[in-house]
Design a protein around this motif. Structure first.
Motif, short mmCIF file in Angstrom:
data_model
loop_
_atom_site.label_atom_id
_atom_site.label_comp_id
_atom_site.label_asym_id
_atom_site.label_seq_id
_atom_site.Cartn_x
_atom_site.Cartn_y
_atom_site.Cartn_z
N GLY A 116 0.78 -1.23 0.00
CA GLY A 116 0.00 0.00 0.00
C GLY A 116 0.81 1.28 0.00
N ASN A 117 2.12 1.19 -0.22
CA ASN A 117 2.95 2.39 -0.25
C ASN A 117 2.67 3.17 -1.54
N ALA A 118 2.09 4.36 -1.40
CA ALA A 118 1.63 5.12 -2.57
C ALA A 118 2.78 5.55 -3.47
N LYS A 119 3.91 5.93 -2.89
CA LYS A 119 5.06 6.33 -3.71
C LYS A 119 5.56 5.15 -4.54
N ALA A 120 5.59 3.98 -3.93
CA ALA A 120 6.03 2.79 -4.66
C ALA A 120 5.03 2.43 -5.75
N GLN A 121 3.75 2.57 -5.46
CA GLN A 121 2.72 2.29 -6.46
C GLN A 121 2.90 3.22 -7.66
N TYR A 122 3.14 4.50 -7.38
CA TYR A 122 3.33 5.47 -8.46
C TYR A 122 4.57 5.15 -9.28
N ASN A 123 5.69 4.87 -8.62
CA ASN A 123 6.93 4.59 -9.34
C ASN A 123 6.84 3.29 -10.13
N ALA A 148 -2.45 4.44 -6.24
CA ALA A 148 -1.80 5.60 -5.63
C ALA A 148 -2.72 6.82 -5.65
N ALA A 149 -3.43 7.01 -6.76
CA ALA A 149 -4.33 8.16 -6.90
C ALA A 149 -5.44 8.11 -5.85
N GLU A 150 -5.93 6.92 -5.57
CA GLU A 150 -7.00 6.78 -4.58
C GLU A 150 -6.52 7.10 -3.18
N GLN A 151 -5.20 7.11 -2.98
CA GLN A 151 -4.63 7.53 -1.71
C GLN A 151 -4.31 9.02 -1.70
N GLY A 152 -4.65 9.70 -2.81
CA GLY A 152 -4.43 11.14 -2.88
C GLY A 152 -3.08 11.55 -3.42
N TYR A 153 -2.34 10.61 -4.01
CA TYR A 153 -1.02 10.93 -4.53
C TYR A 153 -1.19 11.74 -5.82
N VAL A 154 -0.78 13.00 -5.76
CA VAL A 154 -1.19 13.97 -6.78
C VAL A 154 -0.63 13.65 -8.17
N VAL A 178 -11.29 14.32 -16.48
CA VAL A 178 -11.57 15.57 -15.77
C VAL A 178 -11.63 15.34 -14.27
N LYS A 179 -12.25 14.23 -13.86
CA LYS A 179 -12.35 13.91 -12.44
C LYS A 179 -10.98 13.87 -11.78
N TRP A 180 -10.04 13.17 -12.40
CA TRP A 180 -8.72 13.01 -11.79
C TRP A 180 -7.89 14.27 -11.93
N TYR A 181 -8.02 14.98 -13.05
CA TYR A 181 -7.33 16.27 -13.18
C TYR A 181 -7.79 17.23 -12.09
N ARG A 182 -9.10 17.24 -11.84
CA ARG A 182 -9.64 18.18 -10.86
C ARG A 182 -9.10 17.87 -9.46
N LEU A 183 -9.05 16.58 -9.12
CA LEU A 183 -8.53 16.21 -7.80
C LEU A 183 -7.08 16.65 -7.64
N ALA A 184 -6.29 16.48 -8.70
CA ALA A 184 -4.89 16.90 -8.64
C ALA A 184 -4.78 18.42 -8.67
N GLN A 187 -5.13 20.09 -5.49
CA GLN A 187 -3.96 19.97 -4.62
C GLN A 187 -2.83 20.90 -5.07
N GLY A 188 -3.11 21.70 -6.11
CA GLY A 188 -2.12 22.67 -6.56
C GLY A 188 -1.21 22.20 -7.66
N ASN A 189 -1.51 21.08 -8.32
CA ASN A 189 -0.64 20.56 -9.37
C ASN A 189 -0.82 21.36 -10.65
N ALA A 190 0.24 22.01 -11.10
CA ALA A 190 0.13 22.92 -12.24
C ALA A 190 -0.17 22.17 -13.54
N LYS A 191 0.38 20.96 -13.72
CA LYS A 191 0.09 20.19 -14.93
C LYS A 191 -1.39 19.85 -15.01
N ALA A 192 -1.96 19.43 -13.90
CA ALA A 192 -3.38 19.08 -13.88
C ALA A 192 -4.23 20.33 -14.10
N GLN A 193 -3.81 21.45 -13.52
CA GLN A 193 -4.55 22.69 -13.72
C GLN A 193 -4.53 23.09 -15.20
N ASN A 194 -3.38 22.97 -15.83
CA ASN A 194 -3.29 23.27 -17.26
C ASN A 194 -4.16 22.32 -18.07
#
Length: 264
Positions: A116-123, A148-154, A178-184, A187-194
């Motif tokens: 369940g380590n979110a960083k490991a899941q992402y990598n 990882a996304a379901e754990q809030g990993y941006v 759109v759902k996942w971009y909005r969640l990110a 959280q302030g993620n500039a790529k998702a905002q763009n």
């Protein structure tokens, strides 16, 4: 966090020694932390082994020593410590203290990810996304991005949005993107905002809206996205002065509210 560490220790004496080391570490007294944790690590305590590895990894109280860090990460990782597994994977992924080895990195990322380590899941998702150490597999990448996304990993949320937007590893689904971009984005993620700006510009997954596109591009630009300012200005060329002013006010409110009030 301290209590969870102490509960894993085998006796009150060992727990006391660990706590003394932990208090010293938090106070910046790395020499005492090292003195207290080394005997515990040598006796096989996985948390002490992991903490000792961190000290060598970061050069805290000891000269920075990747090989010594790997030694202790490995001992803790072999006992199932997910953080040690993740950090050991990073060392193999980056070739720090060991030759770069994608397959070994994947082995340890997977073990940590399965815990369940979110960083490991992402990598691990990135490895499948880029075909590093494994055949390129978007479906497998999506699986790990989602966990990882379901754990809030941006970053995972942003990349999962990309996969839905491009139809890679999943059926193309703009609304889900759109759902996942909005969640990110929230959280302030500039790529998702763009990317949200792009979705509003073209009406993909949302009703086409130049004012909303301008708002998200403006916010992304303020957060350092290099192209978003140009996209915003292109939208402005198609908008009335009143709509531009509205979009600017919405962007200010969105940022000042911590991304809780973004839009009409």
């Amino acid at each position: 966090m301290v209590l969870a560490f102490l509960m894993a220790l085998s006796s009150p004496v060992i727990a006391q020694d660990f706590q003394k080391g932990f208090a010293a570490y938090n106070a910046g007294d790395f020499a005492t932390a090292l003195q207290e944790w080394t005997p515990l690590a040598e006796a096989g305590d996985e948390v002490a082994q992991y903490n000792l590895a961190l000290m060598y990894d970061n050069g805290e109280g000891v000269p920075l020593d990747d090989k010594e860090a790997i030694k202790w990460y490995r001992l803790a990782a072999e006992q199932g410590n997910a953080k040690a597994q993740y950090n050991l994977a990073l060392m193999y992924d980056n070739g720090e203290g060991v030759p770069l080895d994608d397959k070994e990195a994947i082995k340890w990322y997977r073990l940590a990810a399965e815990q369940g380590n979110a960083k490991a899941q992402y990598n691990l998702a990135l490895m499948y996304d880029n075909g590093e150490g494994v055949p390129l597999d978007y479906a497998e990448a999506v699986k790990w991005y989602r966990l990882a996304a379901e754990q809030g990993y941006v970053d995972a949320q942003t990349n999962l949005g990309n996969r839905y937007g491009n139809g890679e590893g999943v059926p193309q689904d703009y609304a889900e993107a759109v759902k996942w971009y909005r969640l990110a984005a929230e959280q302030g993620n500039a790529k998702a905002q763009n990317n949200l700006g792009i979705m509003y510009e073209y009406g993909d997954g949302v009703i086409q809206d130049n004012t909303m596109a301008h708002m998200w591009y403006n916010i992304a630009s303020a957060n350092g996205h290099e192209k978003a300012g140009g996209y915003r200005d292109e939208r402005a060329g198609l908008m009335t002065n009143a709509d531009i002013s509205k979009a600017q006010a919405m962007a200010r409110e969105c940022i000042s509210s911590g991304y809780t009030k973004c839009g009409y």
